[in-house]
Enzyme design. Sequence first.
Site, PDB file in Angstrom:
ATOM      1  NE  ARG A 129      -4.268  -2.078   2.000  1.00  0.00           N
ATOM      2  CZ  ARG A 129      -4.026  -3.346   2.092  1.00  0.00           C
ATOM      3  NH1 ARG A 129      -2.924  -4.156   2.394  1.00  0.00           N
ATOM      4  NH2 ARG A 129      -5.309  -4.239   1.633  1.00  0.00           N
ATOM      5  CG  ASP A 159      -3.338  -5.923  -0.687  1.00  0.00           C
ATOM      6  OD1 ASP A 159      -4.277  -5.721  -1.204  1.00  0.00           O
ATOM      7  OD2 ASP A 159      -3.105  -6.395   0.505  1.00  0.00           O
ATOM      8  CG  HIS A 161      -6.416  -8.185  -0.821  1.00  0.00           C
ATOM      9  ND1 HIS A 161      -6.635  -7.018  -0.640  1.00  0.00           N
ATOM     10  CD2 HIS A 161      -7.000  -9.102   0.056  1.00  0.00           C
ATOM     11  CE1 HIS A 161      -7.775  -6.874   0.501  1.00  0.00           C
ATOM     12  NE2 HIS A 161      -7.944  -8.346   0.924  1.00  0.00           N
ATOM     13  CD  GLU A 182     -10.305  -7.800   3.937  1.00  0.00           C
ATOM     14  OE1 GLU A 182     -10.776  -7.120   4.860  1.00  0.00           O
ATOM     15  OE2 GLU A 182      -9.361  -7.192   3.234  1.00  0.00           O
ATOM     16  CG  PHE A 194      -6.131  -8.127  21.850  1.00  0.00           C
ATOM     17  CD1 PHE A 194      -5.972  -7.379  22.978  1.00  0.00           C
ATOM     18  CD2 PHE A 194      -7.074  -8.906  21.443  1.00  0.00           C
ATOM     19  CE1 PHE A 194      -7.051  -7.767  24.268  1.00  0.00           C
ATOM     20  CE2 PHE A 194      -8.127  -9.059  22.454  1.00  0.00           C
ATOM     21  CZ  PHE A 194      -8.095  -8.213  23.576  1.00  0.00           C
ATOM     22  CD  GLU A 216      -5.114  -0.325   4.706  1.00  0.00           C
ATOM     23  OE1 GLU A 216      -5.774  -1.153   4.317  1.00  0.00           O
ATOM     24  OE2 GLU A 216      -4.119  -0.303   5.457  1.00  0.00           O
TER      25      GLU A 216
END
Length: 531
Positions: free
Chosen positions: A164, A193, A267, A327, A431, A474
């Site tokens: 990214r 990605d 991706h 995803e 976390f 990002e």
Amino acid sequence: MNTKRLICSLFLLLPILTIGAQSPIQIVPQPQRLTNLNKEYLLPKQVDVFLDTRCGLSRAYVAARLGEKGLTPRFVKQNNKAVIVLNRDTTAVREKEGYTLKVAPQGPETLAVLKASSKNGMLYALSTFLQLIKKEGESYKISGCDIEDYPAFAWRAFMLDEARHFQGMQQVKKLLDEMVQLKMNIFHWHLVDDPGWRLEIKKYPLLTSIGSLSNFSLMSRNITPLDTDSLDLSVKWYYTQEEITEVVEYAEERGITIIPEIEVPGHVTASIYAYPWLGASTKRTGAVVRGDLYDVTHPRVEQFLFDVLDEVMALFPGKIVHIGGDEANYVHWQNHPEINAFMKKEKIPTYMDLQIWAINRLSKYIASKGGRMIGWNEITGDNIREEKHVEESRSEKLAPGTIVQFWDGAVNLINKSLDRGYEVVNSNRFFTYLDYPYEVTSLEKMYSFNPVPEGVVPAERKKILGLGAQIWGEYTPTAERLNYQVFPRIAALAEVAWTQAGNKTDFGSFKTRLQVLEKRWRELGYLKAME
């Protein structure tokens, strides 16, 4: 003995000089057993060091690490003539990455003895040793102690997303330096990605000449790798294979295994810009569709993936390859007649099953090369977010030996994976995601993390390999922003991964112990406040 030699010999006696009681010892990660001897000793700036050649550490590396503290080593051939002794010892330390460290007079000249049975153990002994040294004026002081230490988990990973926003080799090397200081041993390198492809593949040169030309900032402005008028084509946002080799060697010297991540089946927009025939919707519509999936049913696409894996596995000797698997937007397969016809012919009932079918073929190929596959926990075939439009797998089962990296969904999905026989890396995003704001995931919250969820029976615990600390890219376009997100929170996760839960201190004590590393990071410029 001449006068000069006499003066040098007298100076070498200084380390054995006790200079009084010491303050509490501050080490991160917290050792499993630490005895504070409540004494401090002087170290000379020029210090004699014995380095056992069987330790696996080079003199140059040891000299550089001691140089960080201002010490100049002189390497000697006899361990009883050294102030600092680094010895390989297979009997004193049973654990593979464990070590012992004693700082106290152990002979007429020897003050500190570091023992380990492996290279990594010695690296970690040295990292602990450096935290014991303090410079006050022109003097170097070291805390007296007796330490026995070893990791709670074998998998102590840090992930950097460069797809990214590209950071570059020097930044990566700086992060590897901090990983060994924190006793982390796996660098998960997210190189592929939607925004960019950052790894040279010689058989498919367009992956970098086209696929690397974007990043998240450009993608968010709808600037694609094909918009050459809006791009600075002189910028290089990828690694050549020679550069990859350099980083791999740098990591290996620090006891760090690099696990590259390529993406299947989603991706993958960057690679589809380079080779549109890879994409399901792109091939069907004739124009690159952002967020598209690979057409995993096509032999040419499968061969592309095999070819990529050939070059990737040749570059990364760790032989573990991360294939992503998260995803995937199955609408790109749902709208493709040939893919649906293939599924009907092969009796593949759901798109989740198709994904598992495809990555199992990759798993088999990776295994044939002596490697092993890991992927995000969608690869189990579970509907991890309980989305109504996602149908769980019904016929395909993830290949045995695959490592499942848990990142999202109900925590009991970890137990489910263990019951199925898989080993798990726990990267619970609530976390372990370092890109999350401090207000959402604080240092204290990260320190509270336990990689072993409730309900895991002792016999299954060994299948929890450890944890991953992730920094997604990002909103980290600069090194300054990246460092702000990573430091100091990475230290909390490093201690969670290294220190047995029963030996962890309370958060207040951790914060106090962290001061030594925070001083280091402040001097390196990593803890500069963000505006």
